[in-house]
Every structure is written in structure tokens, then in C-alpha cells.
Design a protein around this motif. Structure first.
Motif, PDB file in Angstrom:
ATOM      1  N   LEU A   1      25.156 -13.934  17.229  1.00 47.37           N
ATOM      2  CA  LEU A   1      23.839 -13.596  17.903  1.00 47.37           C
ATOM      3  C   LEU A   1      23.483 -14.205  18.931  1.00 47.37           C
ATOM      4  CD1 LEU A   1      21.541 -12.789  14.499  1.00 47.37           C
ATOM      5  CD2 LEU A   1      22.467 -11.017  16.210  1.00 47.37           C
ATOM      6  N   LEU A   2      23.894 -15.376  19.360  1.00 43.45           N
ATOM      7  CA  LEU A   2      23.618 -16.512  20.395  1.00 43.45           C
ATOM      8  C   LEU A   2      24.440 -15.858  21.478  1.00 43.45           C
ATOM      9  CD1 LEU A   2      23.688 -19.681  18.484  1.00 43.45           C
ATOM     10  CD2 LEU A   2      21.788 -18.301  19.139  1.00 43.45           C
ATOM     11  N   LYS A   3      25.391 -15.205  21.478  1.00 48.14           N
ATOM     12  CA  LYS A   3      25.972 -14.618  22.718  1.00 48.14           C
ATOM     13  C   LYS A   3      25.550 -13.420  23.350  1.00 48.14           C
ATOM     14  CE  LYS A   3      29.459 -11.318  21.195  1.00 48.14           C
ATOM     15  NZ  LYS A   3      30.913 -10.780  21.198  1.00 48.14           N
ATOM     16  N   PHE A   4      24.602 -12.653  22.572  1.00 48.25           N
ATOM     17  CA  PHE A   4      23.827 -11.707  23.173  1.00 48.25           C
ATOM     18  C   PHE A   4      22.666 -12.060  24.050  1.00 48.25           C
ATOM     19  CE2 PHE A   4      25.603  -9.644  19.045  1.00 48.25           C
ATOM     20  CZ  PHE A   4      26.771  -9.140  19.878  1.00 48.25           C
ATOM     21  N   SER A   5      22.333 -11.468  25.107  1.00 48.44           N
ATOM     22  CA  SER A   5      21.205 -11.471  25.822  1.00 48.44           C
ATOM     23  C   SER A   5      19.972 -10.983  25.034  1.00 48.44           C
ATOM     24  CB  SER A   5      21.136 -10.649  27.197  1.00 48.44           C
ATOM     25  OG  SER A   5      20.012 -10.661  27.659  1.00 48.44           O
TER      26      SER A   5
ATOM     27  N   GLU B   1      16.831 -10.771  26.427  1.00 45.37           N
ATOM     28  CA  GLU B   1      15.944  -9.726  27.144  1.00 45.37           C
ATOM     29  C   GLU B   1      16.638  -8.581  27.351  1.00 45.37           C
ATOM     30  OE1 GLU B   1      16.829 -12.948  28.256  1.00 45.37           O
ATOM     31  OE2 GLU B   1      14.897 -13.919  27.897  1.00 45.37           O
ATOM     32  N   ARG B   2      17.909  -8.445  27.332  1.00 43.79           N
ATOM     33  CA  ARG B   2      18.448  -7.378  27.741  1.00 43.79           C
ATOM     34  C   ARG B   2      19.439  -6.684  26.585  1.00 43.79           C
ATOM     35  NH1 ARG B   2      20.726  -8.486  33.745  1.00 43.79           N
ATOM     36  NH2 ARG B   2      18.650  -8.652  34.640  1.00 43.79           N
ATOM     37  N   ARG B   3      19.517  -7.250  25.456  1.00 45.15           N
ATOM     38  CA  ARG B   3      20.105  -6.498  24.369  1.00 45.15           C
ATOM     39  C   ARG B   3      19.160  -6.629  22.999  1.00 45.15           C
ATOM     40  NH1 ARG B   3      25.929  -5.856  23.306  1.00 45.15           N
ATOM     41  NH2 ARG B   3      26.181  -5.062  21.200  1.00 45.15           N
ATOM     42  N   LEU B   4      18.944  -7.706  22.568  1.00 38.58           N
ATOM     43  CA  LEU B   4      17.970  -7.949  21.336  1.00 38.58           C
ATOM     44  C   LEU B   4      16.780  -7.581  21.368  1.00 38.58           C
ATOM     45  CD1 LEU B   4      19.530 -11.528  20.158  1.00 38.58           C
ATOM     46  CD2 LEU B   4      20.634  -9.233  19.883  1.00 38.58           C
ATOM     47  N   LEU B   5      16.096  -7.857  22.263  1.00 36.46           N
ATOM     48  CA  LEU B   5      14.536  -7.628  22.148  1.00 36.46           C
ATOM     49  C   LEU B   5      14.469  -5.965  22.658  1.00 36.46           C
ATOM     50  CD1 LEU B   5      12.589 -10.219  23.833  1.00 36.46           C
ATOM     51  CD2 LEU B   5      12.624  -9.499  21.528  1.00 36.46           C
ATOM     52  N   PRO B   6      15.282  -5.095  23.461  1.00 35.91           N
ATOM     53  CA  PRO B   6      15.104  -3.752  23.678  1.00 35.91           C
ATOM     54  C   PRO B   6      15.551  -2.960  22.329  1.00 35.91           C
ATOM     55  CG  PRO B   6      16.059  -4.646  25.419  1.00 35.91           C
ATOM     56  CD  PRO B   6      15.983  -5.790  24.347  1.00 35.91           C
ATOM     57  N   ARG B   7      16.569  -3.583  21.573  1.00 37.56           N
ATOM     58  CA  ARG B   7      16.791  -2.923  20.298  1.00 37.56           C
ATOM     59  C   ARG B   7      15.871  -3.055  19.249  1.00 37.56           C
ATOM     60  NH1 ARG B   7      23.467  -2.997  19.855  1.00 37.56           N
ATOM     61  NH2 ARG B   7      23.767  -2.370  22.093  1.00 37.56           N
ATOM     62  N   HIS B   8      15.340  -4.315  19.289  1.00 41.52           N
ATOM     63  CA  HIS B   8      14.087  -4.478  18.383  1.00 41.52           C
ATOM     64  C   HIS B   8      13.138  -3.689  18.594  1.00 41.52           C
ATOM     65  CE1 HIS B   8      11.240  -6.373  15.926  1.00 41.52           C
ATOM     66  NE2 HIS B   8      10.482  -6.591  16.917  1.00 41.52           N
TER      67      HIS B   8
ATOM     68  N   SER C   1      17.711 -19.922   9.954  1.00 43.04           N
ATOM     69  CA  SER C   1      18.722 -20.003   9.037  1.00 43.04           C
ATOM     70  C   SER C   1      19.766 -18.603   9.041  1.00 43.04           C
ATOM     71  CB  SER C   1      18.329 -20.201   7.572  1.00 43.04           C
ATOM     72  OG  SER C   1      17.329 -19.016   7.223  1.00 43.04           O
ATOM     73  N   TYR C   2      18.885 -17.501   9.413  1.00 40.97           N
ATOM     74  CA  TYR C   2      19.410 -16.080   9.500  1.00 40.97           C
ATOM     75  C   TYR C   2      20.359 -16.136  10.795  1.00 40.97           C
ATOM     76  CZ  TYR C   2      19.904 -11.140  10.059  1.00 40.97           C
ATOM     77  OH  TYR C   2      20.286  -9.755  10.252  1.00 40.97           O
ATOM     78  N   ILE C   3      20.017 -16.777  11.911  1.00 38.64           N
ATOM     79  CA  ILE C   3      20.525 -16.822  13.107  1.00 38.64           C
ATOM     80  C   ILE C   3      21.960 -17.797  12.796  1.00 38.64           C
ATOM     81  CG2 ILE C   3      20.617 -17.482  15.555  1.00 38.64           C
ATOM     82  CD1 ILE C   3      17.726 -16.630  15.459  1.00 38.64           C
ATOM     83  N   VAL C   4      21.637 -18.955  12.285  1.00 36.69           N
ATOM     84  CA  VAL C   4      22.722 -20.038  12.074  1.00 36.69           C
ATOM     85  C   VAL C   4      23.977 -19.309  11.312  1.00 36.69           C
ATOM     86  CG1 VAL C   4      23.379 -21.981  10.661  1.00 36.69           C
ATOM     87  CG2 VAL C   4      21.234 -22.141  12.125  1.00 36.69           C
ATOM     88  N   ARG C   5      23.643 -18.461  10.254  1.00 40.68           N
ATOM     89  CA  ARG C   5      24.794 -18.027   9.735  1.00 40.68           C
ATOM     90  C   ARG C   5      25.295 -16.558  10.298  1.00 40.68           C
ATOM     91  NH1 ARG C   5      20.551 -18.150   5.424  1.00 40.68           N
ATOM     92  NH2 ARG C   5      20.335 -15.908   5.825  1.00 40.68           N
ATOM     93  N   ARG C   6      24.603 -16.392  11.521  1.00 39.42           N
ATOM     94  CA  ARG C   6      25.308 -15.329  12.233  1.00 39.42           C
ATOM     95  C   ARG C   6      25.102 -15.727  13.659  1.00 39.42           C
ATOM     96  NH1 ARG C   6      22.113 -14.027   8.301  1.00 39.42           N
ATOM     97  NH2 ARG C   6      22.613 -12.187   6.974  1.00 39.42           N
ATOM     98  N   PRO C   7      26.047 -16.968  14.043  1.00 35.02           N
ATOM     99  CA  PRO C   7      26.045 -17.216  15.348  1.00 35.02           C
ATOM    100  C   PRO C   7      26.288 -16.367  16.308  1.00 35.02           C
ATOM    101  CG  PRO C   7      27.950 -18.249  14.239  1.00 35.02           C
ATOM    102  CD  PRO C   7      26.850 -17.421  13.134  1.00 35.02           C
TER     103      PRO C   7
ATOM    104  N   THR D   1      22.713  -3.838  13.621  1.00 30.91           N
ATOM    105  CA  THR D   1      22.361  -3.159  14.865  1.00 30.91           C
ATOM    106  C   THR D   1      22.803  -3.833  16.037  1.00 30.91           C
ATOM    107  OG1 THR D   1      20.063  -3.828  14.852  1.00 30.91           O
ATOM    108  CG2 THR D   1      20.709  -1.781  13.878  1.00 30.91           C
ATOM    109  N   ALA D   2      22.625  -5.148  16.185  1.00 24.07           N
ATOM    110  CA  ALA D   2      22.991  -6.183  17.415  1.00 24.07           C
ATOM    111  C   ALA D   2      24.471  -5.970  17.668  1.00 24.07           C
ATOM    112  CB  ALA D   2      22.630  -7.457  17.091  1.00 24.07           C
ATOM    113  N   LEU D   3      25.204  -5.702  16.571  1.00 29.25           N
ATOM    114  CA  LEU D   3      26.786  -5.880  16.901  1.00 29.25           C
ATOM    115  C   LEU D   3      27.189  -4.555  17.327  1.00 29.25           C
ATOM    116  CD1 LEU D   3      28.324  -7.449  13.811  1.00 29.25           C
ATOM    117  CD2 LEU D   3      27.643  -8.452  15.983  1.00 29.25           C
ATOM    118  N   LEU D   4      26.383  -3.532  17.276  1.00 26.97           N
ATOM    119  CA  LEU D   4      26.750  -1.911  17.761  1.00 26.97           C
ATOM    120  C   LEU D   4      27.024  -1.818  19.234  1.00 26.97           C
ATOM    121  CD1 LEU D   4      24.483   0.500  15.826  1.00 26.97           C
ATOM    122  CD2 LEU D   4      26.801   0.126  15.433  1.00 26.97           C
ATOM    123  N   ALA D   5      28.246  -1.492  19.595  1.00 25.34           N
ATOM    124  CA  ALA D   5      28.208  -1.133  21.110  1.00 25.34           C
ATOM    125  C   ALA D   5      27.195  -0.455  21.662  1.00 25.34           C
ATOM    126  CB  ALA D   5      29.627  -0.554  21.302  1.00 25.34           C
ATOM    127  N   GLU D   6      26.890  -0.540  22.997  1.00 24.60           N
ATOM    128  CA  GLU D   6      25.740   0.093  23.475  1.00 24.60           C
ATOM    129  C   GLU D   6      25.725   1.789  23.292  1.00 24.60           C
ATOM    130  OE1 GLU D   6      22.041   0.276  25.697  1.00 24.60           O
ATOM    131  OE2 GLU D   6      23.102  -1.351  24.645  1.00 24.60           O
TER     132      GLU D   6
END
Length: 91
Positions: free
Chosen positions: A17-21, A23-30, A9-15, A51-56
Motif C-alpha cells: 500500500l505504501l507504493k501507491f499514491s 492523493e491519486r490512487r488511494l483516496l480517490p478509490r476510497h 497494523s493493517y498497513i504494516v501487514r500490507r506494505p 481494491t487498491a491492488l486492482l489495475a486502474e
């Protein structure tokens, strides 16, 4: 979802997030945020979405470089994970 602890439900409200990789963005930041929390270096709770939305460069400037002395290997491990290379984990 399992690694980061996000509900569907968190992801559905913030779609966006689906555009980010994962392996290369979400998990490294986590991984970085998890280490900082475990070491007590983050004094406040963060919303993963923000934090996912922040530029690299902004993420690195805010969450990686300031803590490089307190978490040895943080910079190298984050860079390696962003490139998709497996590591032993952040120190």
C-alpha cells in the motif's frame, strides 16, 4: 490512515500500500467506495487492500462505470481526484 480508517497494523501487514499514491490512487478509490456504500449500491463489504491492488482499468470497470447513472458525477469526480484536482466531492 485517518480518512480511509486503516489502522497502522493493517498497513504494516500490507506494505505494498505504501507504493501507491495517497492523493491519486488511494483516496480517490476510497471516495468512490464510500459513496457507493452510502447510496446502498454495494451489497457486500470490501477489503480496501483488494481494491487498491486492482489495475486502474479494472477498478473503473468494476466500481465506477456500472454506477455512473446511480451516482451522478461519479465518473468526473473520480477522474478529477485521480489527477490531483480538488473538487466539491462526489455527488
Amino acid at each position: 490512515m485517518k480518512d480511509v480508517g486503516l489502522e497502522l497494523s493493517y498497513i504494516v501487514r500490507r506494505p505494498v500500500l505504501l507504493k501507491f499514491s495517497v492523493e491519486r490512487r488511494l483516496l480517490p478509490r476510497h471516495s468512490v467506495l464510500k459513496v457507493l456504500k452510502e447510496k446502498g449500491l454495494l451489497k457486500f463489504e470490501l477489503d480496501f487492500y483488494s481494491t487498491a491492488l486492482l489495475a486502474e482499468k479494472d477498478f473503473v470497470k468494476k466500481f465506477v462505470h456500472p454506477f455512473k447513472n446511480n451516482a451522478p458525477g461519479l465518473v468526473e469526480d473520480y477522474a478529477s481526484k485521480c489527477l490531483g484536482k480538488a473538487t466539491d466531492g462526489i455527488a
